[in-house]
Design a protein around this motif. Structure first.
Motif, short mmCIF file in Angstrom:
data_model
loop_
_atom_site.label_atom_id
_atom_site.label_comp_id
_atom_site.label_asym_id
_atom_site.label_seq_id
_atom_site.Cartn_x
_atom_site.Cartn_y
_atom_site.Cartn_z
N VAL A 124 0.84 -1.21 0.00
CA VAL A 124 0.00 0.00 0.00
C VAL A 124 0.87 1.25 0.00
CG1 VAL A 124 -1.64 1.35 1.36
CG2 VAL A 124 -1.97 -1.12 1.10
N MET A 125 1.92 1.25 0.83
CA MET A 125 2.82 2.40 0.88
C MET A 125 3.52 2.60 -0.46
SD MET A 125 2.54 3.84 3.80
CE MET A 125 4.01 4.84 3.96
N LEU A 126 3.92 1.50 -1.08
CA LEU A 126 4.59 1.60 -2.38
C LEU A 126 3.64 2.15 -3.44
CD1 LEU A 126 7.11 1.00 -4.09
CD2 LEU A 126 6.20 -1.32 -4.45
N GLY A 127 2.40 1.64 -3.46
CA GLY A 127 1.43 2.10 -4.45
C GLY A 127 1.07 3.57 -4.29
N THR A 128 0.77 3.97 -3.05
CA THR A 128 0.42 5.38 -2.83
C THR A 128 1.63 6.28 -3.03
OG1 THR A 128 0.76 5.03 -0.44
CG2 THR A 128 -1.50 4.88 -1.27
N GLY A 129 2.81 5.79 -2.66
CA GLY A 129 4.02 6.58 -2.87
C GLY A 129 4.28 6.83 -4.34
N LEU A 130 4.07 5.81 -5.17
CA LEU A 130 4.26 5.98 -6.61
C LEU A 130 3.25 6.97 -7.20
CD1 LEU A 130 5.00 2.29 -7.68
CD2 LEU A 130 6.59 4.23 -7.75
N LEU A 131 2.02 6.93 -6.68
CA LEU A 131 1.02 7.89 -7.15
C LEU A 131 1.43 9.33 -6.82
CD1 LEU A 131 -2.32 6.07 -6.22
CD2 LEU A 131 -1.49 6.57 -8.52
N LEU A 132 2.03 9.51 -5.64
CA LEU A 132 2.48 10.85 -5.25
C LEU A 132 3.74 11.26 -6.00
CD1 LEU A 132 1.86 10.56 -1.41
CD2 LEU A 132 0.53 11.89 -3.05
N TRP A 133 4.55 10.28 -6.35
CA TRP A 133 5.80 10.55 -7.06
C TRP A 133 5.51 10.95 -8.51
CZ3 TRP A 133 10.51 6.65 -7.08
CH2 TRP A 133 11.64 7.31 -7.58
N PHE A 134 4.71 10.11 -9.19
CA PHE A 134 4.33 10.42 -10.57
C PHE A 134 3.02 11.20 -10.55
CE2 PHE A 134 6.84 6.48 -10.79
CZ PHE A 134 7.87 6.92 -11.61
N LYS A 135 3.13 12.48 -10.38
CA LYS A 135 1.99 13.33 -10.07
C LYS A 135 0.91 13.34 -11.16
CE LYS A 135 4.53 16.41 -6.97
NZ LYS A 135 5.68 15.50 -6.82
N PHE A 136 1.29 12.95 -12.40
CA PHE A 136 0.30 12.95 -13.46
C PHE A 136 -0.84 11.97 -13.15
CE2 PHE A 136 3.29 9.64 -14.67
CZ PHE A 136 2.46 8.57 -15.01
N ALA A 137 -0.56 10.93 -12.35
CA ALA A 137 -1.59 9.95 -12.01
C ALA A 137 -2.67 10.57 -11.13
CB ALA A 137 -0.98 8.75 -11.30
N LEU A 138 -2.33 11.68 -10.46
CA LEU A 138 -3.29 12.32 -9.57
C LEU A 138 -4.37 13.07 -10.32
CD1 LEU A 138 -0.82 13.60 -6.83
CD2 LEU A 138 -2.30 11.60 -6.73
N ASP A 139 -4.25 13.10 -11.65
CA ASP A 139 -5.32 13.69 -12.45
C ASP A 139 -6.60 12.86 -12.37
OD1 ASP A 139 -3.61 15.69 -13.23
OD2 ASP A 139 -3.04 14.71 -15.12
N VAL A 140 -6.44 11.55 -12.12
CA VAL A 140 -7.61 10.67 -12.03
C VAL A 140 -7.83 10.14 -10.62
CG1 VAL A 140 -7.52 9.98 -14.45
CG2 VAL A 140 -6.19 8.71 -12.76
N VAL A 141 -6.84 10.30 -9.75
CA VAL A 141 -6.97 9.84 -8.35
C VAL A 141 -6.85 11.06 -7.45
CG1 VAL A 141 -6.02 8.35 -6.56
CG2 VAL A 141 -5.92 7.64 -8.97
N PRO A 142 -7.82 11.28 -6.56
CA PRO A 142 -7.77 12.46 -5.70
C PRO A 142 -6.51 12.47 -4.82
CG PRO A 142 -9.92 11.41 -5.60
CD PRO A 142 -9.03 10.48 -6.34
#
Length: 215
Positions: A124-142
């Motif tokens: 879970v930490m790895l997945g959420t960390g990657l989402l925060l690292w690659f910020k473009f993914a946050l366009d679809v994930v709050p």
């Protein structure tokens, strides 16, 4: 009969130490990022953030490398198998006599639950960390939701790992087993009787697995 029995291989101890070191780096860099007085004292936020990201990304790597080790793979199978004696071990925690009926293989039920929870939390930490690292993914994930999950699991990890360290401090023989690979036979007989009954066999890995599968 030898006084000491082999519990962990060099590869298993190396995986444990490398994982612990990476977790410590993650924790210290997180403190330097999110605790304001420490952040001001340390400075160099970009460097600290980079170290935090890479130590988090590398956290599963020691275990993945450890898969090349036969003893490590055998212990993963033991942790993954939950037998009847493990259920009795957990049930005994609420007993007035907690030692009664607490028979365990190489790993007791508490250790199996801890290892399974830790593996899930790291993912879970790895997945959420990657989402925060690659910020473009946050366009679809709050972003707020990702940060919340990352922070809540991080706090839970700190509490659970602190409990793990506390238990290790309270049991010098368990620490010695992870440090040197061997434990006293008397300790093994008391804490892991089902494993001890097979550990002196030439096929220790297979026999210990059979003991965990028993009952």
């Amino acid at each position: 009969m030898p006084e000491r029995v082999l519990r962990f291989s060099p590869a298993e101890r190396a995986v444990h130490r490398a994982t612990g070191l990476l977790f410590l780096v993650c924790l210290l860099t997180a403190v330097a990022l999110y605790v304001a007085p420490v952040a001001q004292l340390v400075g160099r936020r970009l460097l600290v953030e980079t170290v935090h990201e890479w130590s988090g990304l590398l956290l599963p790597v020691p275990a993945l490398i450890g898969l090349w080790s036969g003893p490590f793979r055998a212990d993963l199978r033991r942790v993954d198998h939950f037998a009847e004696h493990d259920r009795r071990w957990l049930a005994s925690l609420g007993s007035s006599d907690p030692r009664r009926g607490r028979f365990a293989g190489k790993f007791n039920a508490g250790q199996k639950v801890w290892a399974s929870w830790l593996a899930g939390a790291v993912l879970v930490m790895l997945g959420t960390g990657l989402l925060l690292w690659f910020k473009f993914a946050l366009d679809v994930v709050p972003r707020a939701g990702v940060v919340l999950v990352h922070d809540v699991v991080a706090y839970a990890l700190v509490v659970v790992v602190a409990g793990h360290v506390y238990k290790a401090i309270a049991d010098p023989e368990a620490r010695r087993g992870m440090r040197t690979g061997a434990v006293r036979r008397s300790w093994a007989a008391r804490e892991h009787a089902l494993w001890l009954g097979q550990s002196s066999s030439p096929s220790a890995d297979q026999a210990s697995q059979a003991a965990d599968d028993a009952a």
